[in-house]
Design a protein around this motif. Structure first.
Motif, PDB file in Angstrom:
ATOM      1  N   UNK A   7       0.839  -1.194   0.000  1.00 35.88           N
ATOM      2  CA  UNK A   7       0.000   0.000   0.000  1.00 35.88           C
ATOM      3  C   UNK A   7       0.870   1.237   0.000  1.00 35.88           C
ATOM      4  N   UNK A   8       0.359   2.320  -0.564  1.00 35.19           N
ATOM      5  CA  UNK A   8       1.081   3.584  -0.548  1.00 35.19           C
ATOM      6  C   UNK A   8       0.548   4.520   0.532  1.00 35.19           C
ATOM      7  N   UNK A   9      -0.623   4.208   1.063  1.00 33.11           N
ATOM      8  CA  UNK A   9      -1.239   5.021   2.103  1.00 33.11           C
ATOM      9  C   UNK A   9      -1.619   4.146   3.300  1.00 33.11           C
ATOM     10  N   UNK A  10      -1.419   4.667   4.498  1.00 33.77           N
ATOM     11  CA  UNK A  10      -1.744   3.914   5.709  1.00 33.77           C
ATOM     12  C   UNK A  10      -3.226   3.565   5.754  1.00 33.77           C
ATOM     13  N   UNK A  11      -4.082   4.493   5.349  1.00 33.57           N
ATOM     14  CA  UNK A  11      -5.525   4.235   5.391  1.00 33.57           C
ATOM     15  C   UNK A  11      -5.919   3.064   4.481  1.00 33.57           C
ATOM     16  N   UNK A  12      -5.226   2.900   3.370  1.00 35.59           N
ATOM     17  CA  UNK A  12      -5.481   1.760   2.485  1.00 35.59           C
ATOM     18  C   UNK A  12      -5.161   0.451   3.200  1.00 35.59           C
ATOM     19  N   UNK A  13      -4.056   0.424   3.921  1.00 42.17           N
ATOM     20  CA  UNK A  13      -3.651  -0.783   4.646  1.00 42.17           C
ATOM     21  C   UNK A  13      -4.652  -1.121   5.735  1.00 42.17           C
ATOM     22  N   UNK A  14      -5.106  -0.115   6.475  1.00 44.14           N
ATOM     23  CA  UNK A  14      -6.082  -0.341   7.544  1.00 44.14           C
ATOM     24  C   UNK A  14      -7.391  -0.855   6.958  1.00 44.14           C
ATOM     25  N   UNK A  15      -7.833  -0.289   5.857  1.00 47.81           N
ATOM     26  CA  UNK A  15      -9.078  -0.729   5.219  1.00 47.81           C
ATOM     27  C   UNK A  15      -8.974  -2.186   4.766  1.00 47.81           C
ATOM     28  N   UNK A  16      -7.869  -2.575   4.175  1.00 49.50           N
ATOM     29  CA  UNK A  16      -7.680  -3.954   3.727  1.00 49.50           C
ATOM     30  C   UNK A  16      -7.599  -4.899   4.921  1.00 49.50           C
ATOM     31  N   UNK A  17      -6.948  -4.472   5.965  1.00 50.55           N
ATOM     32  CA  UNK A  17      -6.808  -5.279   7.172  1.00 50.55           C
ATOM     33  C   UNK A  17      -8.177  -5.603   7.760  1.00 50.55           C
ATOM     34  N   UNK A  18      -9.090  -4.637   7.714  1.00 47.95           N
ATOM     35  CA  UNK A  18     -10.447  -4.844   8.240  1.00 47.95           C
ATOM     36  C   UNK A  18     -11.218  -5.909   7.468  1.00 47.95           C
ATOM     37  N   UNK A  19     -10.825  -6.183   6.226  1.00 46.04           N
ATOM     38  CA  UNK A  19     -11.554  -7.166   5.414  1.00 46.04           C
ATOM     39  C   UNK A  19     -11.036  -8.593   5.576  1.00 46.04           C
ATOM     40  N   UNK A  20      -9.889  -8.755   6.227  1.00 44.22           N
ATOM     41  CA  UNK A  20      -9.309 -10.090   6.370  1.00 44.22           C
ATOM     42  C   UNK A  20     -10.096 -10.935   7.354  1.00 44.22           C
ATOM     43  N   UNK A  21     -10.436 -12.154   6.959  1.00 47.37           N
ATOM     44  CA  UNK A  21     -11.150 -13.093   7.813  1.00 47.37           C
ATOM     45  C   UNK A  21     -10.176 -14.176   8.254  1.00 47.37           C
ATOM     46  N   UNK A  22      -9.718 -14.092   9.486  1.00 46.92           N
ATOM     47  CA  UNK A  22      -8.739 -15.060   9.979  1.00 46.92           C
ATOM     48  C   UNK A  22      -9.396 -16.303  10.578  1.00 46.92           C
ATOM     49  N   UNK A  23     -10.731 -16.342  10.580  1.00 46.98           N
ATOM     50  CA  UNK A  23     -11.399 -17.542  11.092  1.00 46.98           C
ATOM     51  C   UNK A  23     -11.312 -18.685  10.094  1.00 46.98           C
ATOM     52  N   UNK A  24     -11.088 -18.372   8.818  1.00 43.19           N
ATOM     53  CA  UNK A  24     -10.958 -19.389   7.776  1.00 43.19           C
ATOM     54  C   UNK A  24      -9.762 -19.090   6.882  1.00 43.19           C
ATOM     55  N   UNK A  25      -8.550 -19.109   7.434  1.00 45.14           N
ATOM     56  CA  UNK A  25      -7.380 -18.798   6.601  1.00 45.14           C
ATOM     57  C   UNK A  25      -7.128 -19.890   5.567  1.00 45.14           C
ATOM     58  N   UNK A  26      -6.431 -19.521   4.500  1.00 44.20           N
ATOM     59  CA  UNK A  26      -6.088 -20.469   3.454  1.00 44.20           C
ATOM     60  C   UNK A  26      -4.942 -21.387   3.842  1.00 44.20           C
ATOM     61  N   UNK A  27      -4.370 -21.189   4.999  1.00 43.62           N
ATOM     62  CA  UNK A  27      -3.251 -21.985   5.501  1.00 43.62           C
ATOM     63  C   UNK A  27      -3.119 -21.723   6.987  1.00 43.62           C
ATOM     64  N   UNK A  28      -1.961 -21.983   7.532  1.00 39.75           N
ATOM     65  CA  UNK A  28      -1.718 -21.728   8.940  1.00 39.75           C
ATOM     66  C   UNK A  28      -1.263 -20.284   9.126  1.00 39.75           C
ATOM     67  N   UNK A  29      -2.065 -19.509   9.857  1.00 41.49           N
ATOM     68  CA  UNK A  29      -1.689 -18.127  10.124  1.00 41.49           C
ATOM     69  C   UNK A  29      -0.487 -18.125  11.060  1.00 41.49           C
ATOM     70  N   UNK A  30       0.532 -17.326  10.712  1.00 40.30           N
ATOM     71  CA  UNK A  30       1.726 -17.231  11.546  1.00 40.30           C
ATOM     72  C   UNK A  30       1.860 -15.858  12.186  1.00 40.30           C
ATOM     73  N   UNK A  31       1.769 -14.805  11.383  1.00 42.54           N
ATOM     74  CA  UNK A  31       1.965 -13.458  11.912  1.00 42.54           C
ATOM     75  C   UNK A  31       1.685 -12.433  10.811  1.00 42.54           C
TER      76      UNK A  31
END
Length: 64
Positions: A7-31
């Motif tokens: 991302x080039x803007x912090x607000x873009x990163x925060x917005x994308x972060x809000x959309x991540x669903x970690x209850x059903x990851x595509x693999x093992x979440x590490x960090x």
């Protein structure tokens, strides 16, 4: 497999972060890893275990 977002803007990163669903990851979440590069050559590298902590960190950066 790592998933990478850039991302080039912090607000873009925060917005994308809000959309991540970690209850059903595509693999093992590490960090979450954040690498922030500034135009003056400075950089920050940080690792977080929760998206809430990463979001709080990014919001702090965005307020400066």
């Amino acid at each position: 497999m790592k998933t990478r977002y850039e991302f080039t803007q912090i607000q873009e990163a925060i917005a994308q972060l809000d959309t991540l669903d970690l209850t059903n990851p595509g693999g093992d979440f590490q960090r979450f890893e954040a690498l922030i590069n500034y135009s003056n050559g400075d950089s920050i590298r940080a690792t977080f275990q929760s998206k809430m902590l990463l979001a709080d960190f990014l919001k702090t950066l965005g307020n400066n």
